[in-house]
Enzyme design. Structure first.
Site, short mmCIF file in Angstrom:
data_model
loop_
_atom_site.label_atom_id
_atom_site.label_comp_id
_atom_site.label_asym_id
_atom_site.label_seq_id
_atom_site.Cartn_x
_atom_site.Cartn_y
_atom_site.Cartn_z
N HIS A 66 30.93 39.38 49.38
CA HIS A 66 30.87 40.75 48.84
C HIS A 66 29.77 41.57 49.49
CE1 HIS A 66 33.14 38.72 45.63
NE2 HIS A 66 33.53 39.91 45.23
N GLU A 114 46.30 42.89 46.73
CA GLU A 114 45.93 43.81 47.81
C GLU A 114 47.05 43.98 48.84
OE1 GLU A 114 43.88 41.62 46.50
OE2 GLU A 114 41.97 42.61 46.09
#
Lengths: 327, 329
Positions: free
Chosen positions: A132, A63
C-alpha cells in the site's frame, strides 16, 4: 483568476470532479466505496448526493470488472473517472489498463477513442507497508498508450484532473497520499493545465533538480536549505510524465550543467533513469558532473518507520546528492 | 416468425463466414498471412443466431476467434481480409491483425487477444447503454476456456448486481486450447467443475440455458428471449452454446489432443448443412437459391482477397501514429 482561496489537495480534486460532472453528463465516477463512503480518502465526497447512483457507482471489490467497465463505458461514449484505491492493486486489473485501454486506439487503426481516467493513490511515508505504499508510475509510463499525470499541488491537482477528464485518451492520474492534506491557492472556477508543461518551482543556476508528486515538496525544501549554503538549485516539476516536457528540463540543464532527478519509484529501470538517459543523450556536452538519481532502492517498502525512512527519498538525501554534483 | 428474407440473410452470413475462414486457412498455409490466426469455422450458428437480433446502437465484445462475430455484425469483409494481410486498407489500417479487428461504427468493440477480457468491456458498454436509455443491449462472446478467467466471473457478478442488459454467450467449442471443457482424460484434467457453465450462472442469479450451438434456429430462439430481457431492463442472461471448431486452436496447431474421427463426427452435424436441410424442407429455399448464395459468398471472399493482395502496406512512419489522439507517443 478570480475566487482564489486556500483549499486542500483533496478538496481541489473533489471540486474538479464536481464541476466536470456538472458540465458534462457523460462524466461518471466508479470505484470501490466512492459513493456513500465518499472515497476512502474523501475525493468523491458528496458526489453521490449530487448526481445519484447512475453517475456515482459503488462497485464490488472487483478491480478487473470495474476498471474494464470504465474502458467499455468509454468505448461506448461515456467519460468515466474510475478510482483504483491504491496503485498497488494494479496487479489484479492490469490487463484492462495496459492491454485493453492503452492499446485499443492503436490496434484499431486510430479510429476510436477511449476517454478514460483512472485515479489512484500512491506513495510511502505512512507505514502502509509493501502492498500500500508504492508509486509505480514508471510501470504505466513504460507501456504505450497511457498518459501519466503526477500533480504536486492543489492548483495542479484541480487543473490537471479537469484536463484529464476532457482529454480523449486513457490516463493514469496519481495522487500521493501525503499530498491530500496539503493546502494551496486554487481558483474557484474550472480551469485546465496542458499536459507536458513543466512548472519551474524554484529558479536557480547551479543544479537542476527534477521531481514529481510529493518529492517536489522535498526538493523545494532542499533547495531552500541549499540556498543558505550558497548553492542555487532550480527545481522543475514536469507535472506529467507522459507527455514529458523534455525541453524545460534540457533548457535548465544547459543553464546549470548539473542534474539530480528525484523519484520515489524504485531505482531499477525507473522514471529517474529515463530522465537521466534523455539528458545524457541530449545535453552531454553541457554536463559538468555526472547525473545523480535520488530514488527508492528496489526493495519492498518496509513497515517499520525506521526502515521506511531509510529507503524513501527526502530533502536530506536530495541535499547530499546536490552537494556531490557541485563538489 | 422469421421472414424468408431474414432466414436467407442468416444463411448468407453463415456461408460467408465459412467461405472466409476456409480461404484464410488456405492462405495461411500458403504463407500469405502472417501471425496468429484463430478460425471460427464450425461455430457459425452461434454468431449468426445471436447477432441476428441486434440493431444499431447495440454492441458486442469478441474473442481471439472473432472473424465470425465481425462478419455477422456486418464488418466489411474486404477490410477484414486486408487487415489479415497487414495492409493499409485493413479495418484497423494493418495495426491490429486477426486478433484485434474492431469496428465501433457497427457496434463491434473488438476481437481480443486476452481470453476473457471482453467481459469487463461488455459490463462497461452495458453500463453506458443503460445510462443512455433506449434499450441497447450488449452481447459478450467468450469461449468455454474463458469461463475460468476471473475477469469473466467478476463480470457476471457485476452484470447481475447492476441488472445490466448483457447476453453472455458461451461458445463451448469443447476445447480450452488443448484441454477439454467438461471431461477429463488420463493425462489431462477437465477445466471446469460445474457440469455446464449454464449451471454456474445460476449461482450469480443469471437465467441461463444450454443451447445446441450447431442449430442456428435454436440459438436464434434462445437469444431472442435473452435479448428481449436485456432490452426490457430485466438484466443479464447466459446462453451456453455447445459447438465445435473444425480447425485447430490456431492455424498451425498440430491438434495432438483430438482425433480426425472426432472432427468427422462433428462435421456430420455441420450447422450450415443442418440449416440447409431445414430451409429446403420447409420450402423457404430451393437448392438453386442456396447454391447461388454460396457462390455469392465465394465471390465476395475472392474480391476480398484480390483487394487485400492489391492493397499497399502501411508506410513505416505509421508505426508511430494513433497511440494517442495527439501526435505524442
Amino acid at each position: 483568476m478570480s475566487g482564489v482561496r486556500e483549499i486542500t489537495f483533496v478538496e481541489a480534486l473533489n471540486e474538479a470532479l464536481l464541476q466536470e460532472m456538472e458540465r458534462d453528463p457523460t462524466v461518471i465516477v466508479m470505484g470501490e466505496d466512492v459513493g456513500v463512503y465518499g472515497g476512502i480518502f474523501g475525493v468523491t465526497k458528496g458526489l453521490l448526493d449530487r448526481f445519484g447512483p447512475d453517475r456515482v457507482v459503488d462497485t464490488p471489490i472487483s478491480e478487473t470488472a470495474f476498471i474494464g467497465a470504465g474502458v467499455g463505458a468509454a468505448a461506448a461514449g461515456l467519460r468515466p473517472v474510475v478510482e483504483l484505491m491504491f496503485v498497488d492493486f494494479f496487479g489484479v486489473c492490469m490487463d484492462q489498463i495496459y492491454n485493453q485501454a492503452a492499446k485499443m486506439r492503436y490496434m484499431f487503426g486510430g479510429k476510436i477513442k477511449i476517454p478514460l481516467t483512472v485515479r489512484t493513490t500512491i506513495g510511502g511515508g505512512v507505514s502502509a507497508a509493501a502492498q500500500h505504499s508504492q508509486v509505480l508510475y514508471s510501470i504505466f509510463a513504460h507501456v504505450p498508450g497511457l498518459k501519466v499525470i503526477v500533480p504536486s499541488t492543489p492548483y495542479d491537482a484541480k487543473g490537471l484532473l479537469i484536463s484529464a477528464i476532457r482529454d480523449d485518451n486513457p490516463k493514469m492520474f496519481f495522487e500521493h497520499k501525503l499530498l491530500y492534506g496539503v493546502k494551496g491557492p486554487v481558483p474557484k472556477e474550472p480551469y485546465t493545465i496542458p499536459f507536458g508543461t513543466a512548472d519551474v518551482k524554484v529558479e536557480g543556476s547551479d543544479v537542476t533538480v527534477v521531481a514529481v508528486a510529493y518529492m517536489v515538496h522535498e526538493a523545494v525544501k532542499a533547495a531552500n536549505e541549499l540556498k543558505m549554503n550558497g548553492i542555487s538549485v532550480e527545481v522543475i516539476d514536469p507535472r506529467t510524465i507522459v507527455p514529458f516536457d523534455k525541453d524545460a528540463v534540457f533548457k535548465s540543464v544547459k543553464k546549470t550543467g548539473r542534474l539530480v532527478v528525484v523519484d520515489e519509484d524504485y531505482e531499477r529501470c525507473g522514471f529517474a533513469s529515463w530522465v537521466a538517459a534523455l539528458v545524457a543523450d541530449e545535453c552531454f556536452a553541457y554536463l559538468d558532473a555526472p547525473i545523480k538519481r535520488v530514488t527508492t532502492p528496489t526493495v519492498p517498502i518496509p513497515f517499520s518507520p525506521v526502515l521506511e525512512k531509510e529507503i524513501l527519498p527526502n530533502a536530506e538525501k536530495i541535499i547530499k546528492a546536490v552537494k556531490e554534483v557541485v563538489k | 416468425m422469421l421472414t424468408q428474407d431474414k432466414l436467407l440473410d442468416m444463411y448468407y452470413r453463415m456461408v460467408l463466414i465459412r467461405a472466409f475462414e476456409d480461404r484464410v486457412h488456405e492462405l495461411f498455409t500458403q504463407g500469405k498471412i502472417p501471425g496468429f490466426v484463430h478460425l471460427y469455422a464450425g461455430e457459425e450458428a452461434v454468431a449468426v443466431g445471436v447477432i441476428s437480433h441486434l440493431r444499431r446502437g447495440d454492441y458486442i465484445t469478441s474473442t481471439h476467434r472473432g472473424h465470425g462475430h465481425c462478419i455477422a455484425m456486418g464488418v466489411d469483409v474486404k477490410g477484414m481480409m486486408a487487415e489479415l494481410y497487414g495492409k493499409k486498407t485493413g479495418t484497423c489500417r494493418g495495426k491490429g491483425g486477426s486478433m484485434h479487428i474492431a469496428d465501433f461504427e457497427v457496434g463491434m468493440l473488438g476481437a481480443n487477444g486476452i481470453v476473457g477480457a471482453g467481459g469487463p468491456l461488455a459490463v462497461g458498454a452495458a453500463l453506458a447503454a443503460k445510462y443512455k436509455g433506449g434499450g441497447g443491449v450488449v452481447v459478450c462472446f467468450a469461449g468455454d476456456g474463458a469461463q475460468n478467467q476471473g475477469a469473466v466471473l467478476e463480470s457476471l457478478n457485476a452484470a447481475a448486481i447492476w441488472k445490466l442488459p448483457i447476453v453472455f454467450v458461451v461458445e463451448d467449442n469443447q476445447y480450452a486450447i488443448s484441454l477439454r471443457s467438461l471431461s477429463s482424460t488420463k493425462l489431462q484434467p477437465r477445466v471446469s467443475t460445474a457440469r455446464s457453465v449454464a449451471e454456474r450462472a445460476v449461482a450469480f442469479g443469471i437465467p441461463s440455458v444450454t443451447v445446441d450451438g450447431m442449430d442456428v434456429l435454436a440459438v436464434y430462439e434462445a437469444a431472442k428471449a435473452a435479448v428481449e430481457r436485456g432490452r426490457a431492463g430485466e438484466g443479464p442472461s447466459l446462453l451456453d452454446c455447445k459447438t465445435y471448431r473444425y480447425y485447430g486452436h490456431f492455424e498451425g496447431d498440430p491438434m495432438v489432443y483430438r482425433s480426425v474421427e472426432e472432427i468427422d463426427e462433428w462435421r456430420k452435424k455441420d450447422p450450415i448443412k443442418l440449416f440447409e436441410e431445414k430451409l429446403l424442407k420447409s420450402g423457404i429455399a430451393t437448392q438453386a437459391i442456396l447454391s447461388d448464395l454460396r457462390r455469392k459468398a465465394a465471390l465476395e471472399v475472392d474480391e476480398a482477397v484480390k483487394f487485400a493482395e492489391g492493397s499497399p502496406y502501411p508506410e513505416p512512419s505509421e508505426a508511430y501514429t494513433d497511440v494517442f489522439t495527439d501526435p505524442y507517443y
